[in-house]
Design an enzyme around this catalytic site. Structure first.
Site, PDB file in Angstrom:
ATOM      1  N   CYS A   1       0.819  -1.218   0.000  1.00  9.21           N
ATOM      2  CA  CYS A   1       0.000   0.000   0.000  1.00  9.21           C
ATOM      3  C   CYS A   1       0.854   1.270   0.000  1.00  9.21           C
ATOM      4  CB  CYS A   1      -1.002   0.000   1.140  1.00  9.21           C
ATOM      5  SG  CYS A   1      -0.290  -0.114   2.796  1.00  9.21           S
TER       6      CYS A   1
ATOM      7  N   HIS B   1      -2.770   1.150   7.123  1.00 12.36           N
ATOM      8  CA  HIS B   1      -2.883   1.163   5.668  1.00 12.36           C
ATOM      9  C   HIS B   1      -2.572   2.561   5.152  1.00 12.36           C
ATOM     10  CE1 HIS B   1      -4.403   0.209   1.698  1.00 12.36           C
ATOM     11  NE2 HIS B   1      -5.285   1.190   1.772  1.00 12.36           N
TER      12      HIS B   1
END
Length: 187
Positions: free
Chosen positions: A16, A117
Site C-alpha cells: 500500500c 494502511h
C-alpha cells in the site's frame, strides 16, 4: 478527466505504501524493488530490515515514503492533527498520503484485527480523488470544501496520520500553511 483516466494502482500484497506513492504521483514510479532498495539504503547493516515486513511482502514504513518522495524533489510534511485542515494552503499541496486503520480480511471474511494502511488523495483536473488502493476505482471527493470534510473525518480516528506531499521549497518556506497574508497561497 473521467475517473477512468485517473491513475489508480490497486492493492497487491502489503504494498500500500508503493501504491499510495504512485497514486499521489499519478504514474507508476515506484516498485517493490525500488522500495526494497530504499530500505537497504536506510538500514544497510541490518539483517532484518526495520523499514519493511520481515516476510518481504511490503508493509513499508514512513521512512521509505519520505525517502521515495525526496528522490522526486518532493517532501513529506507531517500534519499536526491539532490544526484544522482549513488552515492548509491547498494550492501548495501536491497531494496527501494518509495512514489509517484498516480491517484485515481473508477473502470475504473480515477478521477482528486492525492493521495500518497507506492511501493517497490527489487533485486531478480540479477535483480531489480518494485513490485508496483497496478501492475498485478512484472515488471523486469533490472540491476543497468536500476535501476538508473528508480529511477531517479520516483524521478524527485516533490513530490516523497524514503527510502532505509538497515541493521541497514549499516545505522549506512553510507556505503549505495559510498565513494572515492570502498572497502566500497563490499558485
Amino acid at each position: 478527466m473521467s475517473e477512468g483516466e485517473v491513475f489508480h494502482e490497486k492493492q497487491r500484497l502489503e504494498l500500500c505504501a508503493i501504491h499510495a506513492l504512485n497514486n499521489v504521483l499519478q504514474e507508476r514510479v515506484f516498485t517493490k524493488e525500488t522500495a526494497d532498495d530504499i530500505c537497504k539504503r536506510l538500514a544497510p547493516q541490518c539483517v532484518v530490515n526495520p523499514h519493511r515486513s520481515v516476510l518481504g511482502t511490503g508493509n513499508y514504513d514512513v521512512n521509505v515514503i519520505m525517502a521515495a518522495l525526496q528522490s522526486r524533489e518532493l517532501a513529506a510534511v507531517w500534519w499536526d492533527k491539532r490544526r484544522t485542515v482549513q488552515s492548509l494552503c491547498m494550492s501548495k499541496v501536491h497531494g496527501f498520503i494518509l495512514n489509517v486503520p484498516s480491517r484485515v480480511s481473508l477473502g470475504i471474511v473480515s477478521l477482528p484485527l486492525r492493521r495500518r494502511h497507506w492511501l493517497a488523495v490527489r487533485r486531478v483536473n480540479g477535483q480531489y480523488y480518494n485513490l485508496d488502493s483497496k478501492l475498485k476505482s478512484p472515488v471523486c471527493i469533490g472540491g476543497e470544501e468536500e476535501l476538508c470534510s473528508f480529511l477531517s473525518e479520516q483524521l478524527s480516528q485516533d490513530v490516523a496520520e497524514m503527510l502532505l506531499v509538497v515541493q521541497r521549497e514549499v516545505e522549506e518556506d512553510g507556505s503549505w500553511l495559510n498565513s494572515d497574508n492570502p498572497k502566500n497561497c497563490q499558485n
